[in-house]
Enzyme design. Structure first.
Site, PDB file in Angstrom:
ATOM      1  N   ILE A  32       0.831  -1.206   0.000  1.00 14.42           N
ATOM      2  CA  ILE A  32       0.000   0.000   0.000  1.00 14.42           C
ATOM      3  C   ILE A  32       0.867   1.258   0.000  1.00 14.42           C
ATOM      4  O   ILE A  32       0.639   2.188  -0.771  1.00 14.42           O
ATOM      5  CB  ILE A  32      -0.920   0.010   1.246  1.00 14.42           C
ATOM      6  CG1 ILE A  32      -1.817  -1.235   1.252  1.00 14.42           C
ATOM      7  CG2 ILE A  32      -1.741   1.286   1.321  1.00 14.42           C
ATOM      8  CD1 ILE A  32      -2.685  -1.408   0.029  1.00 14.42           C
ATOM      9  N   THR A  71      -0.413  -4.550   9.802  1.00 13.18           N
ATOM     10  CA  THR A  71      -1.085  -4.727  11.102  1.00 13.18           C
ATOM     11  C   THR A  71      -1.580  -6.164  11.178  1.00 13.18           C
ATOM     12  O   THR A  71      -2.720  -6.447  10.826  1.00 13.18           O
ATOM     13  CB  THR A  71      -2.274  -3.765  11.271  1.00 13.18           C
ATOM     14  OG1 THR A  71      -2.967  -3.660  10.027  1.00 13.18           O
ATOM     15  CG2 THR A  71      -1.835  -2.407  11.725  1.00 13.18           C
ATOM     16  N   THR A  95      -4.702  -0.700   8.092  1.00 13.13           N
ATOM     17  CA  THR A  95      -5.996  -1.084   8.657  1.00 13.13           C
ATOM     18  C   THR A  95      -5.826  -1.353  10.143  1.00 13.13           C
ATOM     19  O   THR A  95      -4.900  -2.053  10.549  1.00 13.13           O
ATOM     20  CB  THR A  95      -6.497  -2.370   7.985  1.00 13.13           C
ATOM     21  OG1 THR A  95      -6.519  -2.141   6.585  1.00 13.13           O
ATOM     22  CG2 THR A  95      -7.878  -2.746   8.476  1.00 13.13           C
ATOM     23  N   ARG A 104      -8.153   1.337   0.205  1.00 13.10           N
ATOM     24  CA  ARG A 104      -9.235   0.471  -0.291  1.00 13.10           C
ATOM     25  C   ARG A 104      -8.854  -0.258  -1.566  1.00 13.10           C
ATOM     26  O   ARG A 104      -9.718  -0.837  -2.218  1.00 13.10           O
ATOM     27  CB  ARG A 104     -10.439   1.355  -0.642  1.00 13.10           C
ATOM     28  CG  ARG A 104     -11.415   1.542   0.464  1.00 13.10           C
ATOM     29  CD  ARG A 104     -12.548   2.415  -0.035  1.00 13.10           C
ATOM     30  NE  ARG A 104     -13.594   2.531   0.954  1.00 13.10           N
ATOM     31  CZ  ARG A 104     -14.537   3.465   0.902  1.00 13.10           C
ATOM     32  NH1 ARG A 104     -14.533   4.357  -0.064  1.00 13.10           N
ATOM     33  NH2 ARG A 104     -15.469   3.504   1.821  1.00 13.10           N
ATOM     34  N   LYS A 144     -13.812   0.838   7.549  1.00 16.19           N
ATOM     35  CA  LYS A 144     -12.826   0.022   6.811  1.00 16.19           C
ATOM     36  C   LYS A 144     -12.954  -1.463   7.157  1.00 16.19           C
ATOM     37  O   LYS A 144     -13.013  -2.336   6.277  1.00 16.19           O
ATOM     38  CB  LYS A 144     -11.419   0.522   7.139  1.00 16.19           C
ATOM     39  CG  LYS A 144     -10.310  -0.415   6.782  1.00 16.19           C
ATOM     40  CD  LYS A 144     -10.157  -0.572   5.285  1.00 16.19           C
ATOM     41  CE  LYS A 144      -9.206  -1.712   4.961  1.00 16.19           C
ATOM     42  NZ  LYS A 144      -8.919  -1.823   3.566  1.00 16.19           N
ATOM     43  N   GLY A 150      -7.648 -15.841   1.142  1.00 16.16           N
ATOM     44  CA  GLY A 150      -6.295 -15.422   1.497  1.00 16.16           C
ATOM     45  C   GLY A 150      -6.163 -13.926   1.413  1.00 16.16           C
ATOM     46  O   GLY A 150      -7.148 -13.188   1.457  1.00 16.16           O
ATOM     47  N   CYS A 206      -6.213  -9.036   4.043  1.00 15.04           N
ATOM     48  CA  CYS A 206      -7.271  -8.127   4.483  1.00 15.04           C
ATOM     49  C   CYS A 206      -8.511  -8.885   4.877  1.00 15.04           C
ATOM     50  O   CYS A 206      -8.919  -8.873   6.031  1.00 15.04           O
ATOM     51  CB  CYS A 206      -7.604  -7.176   3.344  1.00 15.04           C
ATOM     52  SG  CYS A 206      -6.129  -6.546   2.583  1.00 15.04           S
TER      53      CYS A 206
END
Ligand code: SAJ
Length: 402
Positions: A10, A80, A116, A146, A198, A249, A252
């Site tokens: 990201i 995270t 996130t 996103r 989110k 998988g 997220c």
């Protein structure tokens, strides 16, 4: 100048996008190798349009470094993970990035968390860190990403976004930063709402996939075609069921919903059950393999091959991949390792891995399609003499399904 912290899936595209739209950017990552690769003009993962974006950003003067910069805007996009036992978020990377930011940030700087996080993380963990560090002058923002791997560059430009801030001015300042490249609508709200929305977006998808997986099992039980049933149902204007598959998988949808289960164990029942349903899919596929072998009179596990190692089609990302989960659960049965092939994974990551489709197909009698890469869709006829378990509905009729 904007200092983007964490140049992964990201952070990197975000840093490049900002730089190529006229923002002065320095990208910081503690991984020296990664910084070296980027400075030599090479991307660190495959993603449509990322090479060109890197070229544009370098032309625009982006810097890659292992050092935190002294500036007034930071964008933190570090991983995270969640604690597998408690299911709660493990915010250690975010917190250590914030510690380093505090040492360098100019007075009144803004720290944007893109990673996130579970709802309440900023109040519970980040704010106390600022207080303990004597940096209550810093403004916090949550701007969750996103974008979907495989279409990141397009989605960075076109998706709507959410910005959560404590006050209008900070929210507007960061809104206009993202508006430098984002053509979608940018909603400004409070931090808690941004955190929750989110996680809810990804949870919605996880629950929907679990529903599809459950339907697949119900349909299998009584010989119905789940794909046809979903196709027909989705013609209803208010129904949108996702597709069943061999598991979920990525970093997220298979992770974020657990934050809600971890924080609200007695309330998040549907979510908990959905996550367990999805997590059980790789083992379900393995059972299908055993059943099919029995039915076909096959004895040799060494003649079974898994097509696809990545977590979904046409990406080179293996995080939490159902194939890796399946191999792990098979190891527990002490069976002979299955053969594996993925056109997008060049390095050897598992035993018995092949790097050529024809050689792989020659070595197996039963092919389990775990990932619907374009390659296999375009080479369906090569499997015509094989027994095929198609978990992604790429082959049409004449093969086994979930
Ligand atoms: N999958 C199914 N059936 C489906 C769709 C997906 O089994 O119908 C599986 C995929 O094969 C894969 C997993 O689910 O294993 C997740 O894939 P995905 O394409 O649904 O999502 P991600 O993880 O690549 O990206 C998601 C996106 N979130 C949503 O669509 C709500 C993306 O927009 C987010 O940015 C990303 O999570 C994130 O970082 O949160």
């Amino acid at each position: 100048m904007v200092n983007v912290i964490g140049l992964g899936y990201i952070g990197l595209p975000t840093a490049l996008m900002l730089a190529s739209h006229g923002v002065e950017v320095a990208g910081t990552d503690y991984n020296e190798e990664l910084v070296k690769t980027l400075n030599s003009g090479h991307v660190t993962f495959k993603e449509h349009g990322l090479d060109e974006l890197l070229r544009d950003a370098i032309k625009a003067g982006i810097q890659f470094t292992t050092e935190y910069q002294e500036t007034d805007i930071y964008v933190v996009s570090v991983p995270t993970p969640y604690d597998k036992f408690s299911k709660k978020i493990d915010a250690k990377y975010v917190l250590s990035a914030v510690q380093d930011v505090m040492k360098k940030a100019l007075f009144g700087a803004t720290v944007v968390i893109e990673s996130t996080i579970s709802p309440g993380t900023i109040d519970r963990m980040v704010r106390p860190a600022l207080k303990a560090g004597g940096r209550m002058d810093l403004h916090l923002v949550h701007a969750p990403e996103r974008i979907i791997p495989g279409n990141m560059v397009y989605e960075l430009l076109h998706n709507n976004r959410t910005i959560g801030a404590d006050d209008r001015d900070t929210g507007e300042k960061i809104r206009s930063l993202y508006a430098s490249f984002c053509q979608g609508e940018i909603v400004v709200t409070d931090i808690r709402t941004a955190e929750m929305s989110k996680v809810v977006e990804n949870t919605y998808r996880a629950v929907n996939i679990a529903f599809a997986n459950e339907l697949a099992k119900i349909c299998r039980h009584d010989g119905m075609d789940v794909y046809e049933i979903i196709r027909i149902c989705n013609m209803h204007p208010r129904v949108n069921i996702l597709q069943p598959g061999p598991g979920v998988g990525g970093h997220c949808i298979s992770v974020d919903p657990w934050f809600l289960v971890g924080d609200y164990p007695s309330l998040a029942k549907v979510i908990d059950e959905s996550m367990r349903t999805n997590d059980a899919m790789p083992a379900f596929v393995l059972h299908r393999v055993y059943d099919i072998m029995r039915e076909q009179g096959m004895k040799d596990l060494g003649r079974v091959g898994l097509y696809g190692l990545t977590y979904k089609e046409n990406v080179d990302d293996m995080r939490e991949s159902p194939t890796l989960q399946l191999l792990e659960s098979q190891e527990k049965h002490l069976g002979e390792p299955l053969k594996v092939y993925d056109p997008l994974i060049a390095e050897d990551v598992v035993e018995n891995q092949y790097h050529d489709l024809d050689e792989f197909l020659d070595a197996v009698d039963l092919v389990v399609v775990m990932v619907g890469h374009d390659e296999i869709r375009e080479n369906r006829e090569k499997m015509k003499n094989k027994v095929v378990l198609d978990t992604r509905n790429v082959c049409g009729g004449g093969c086994y399904h979930l």
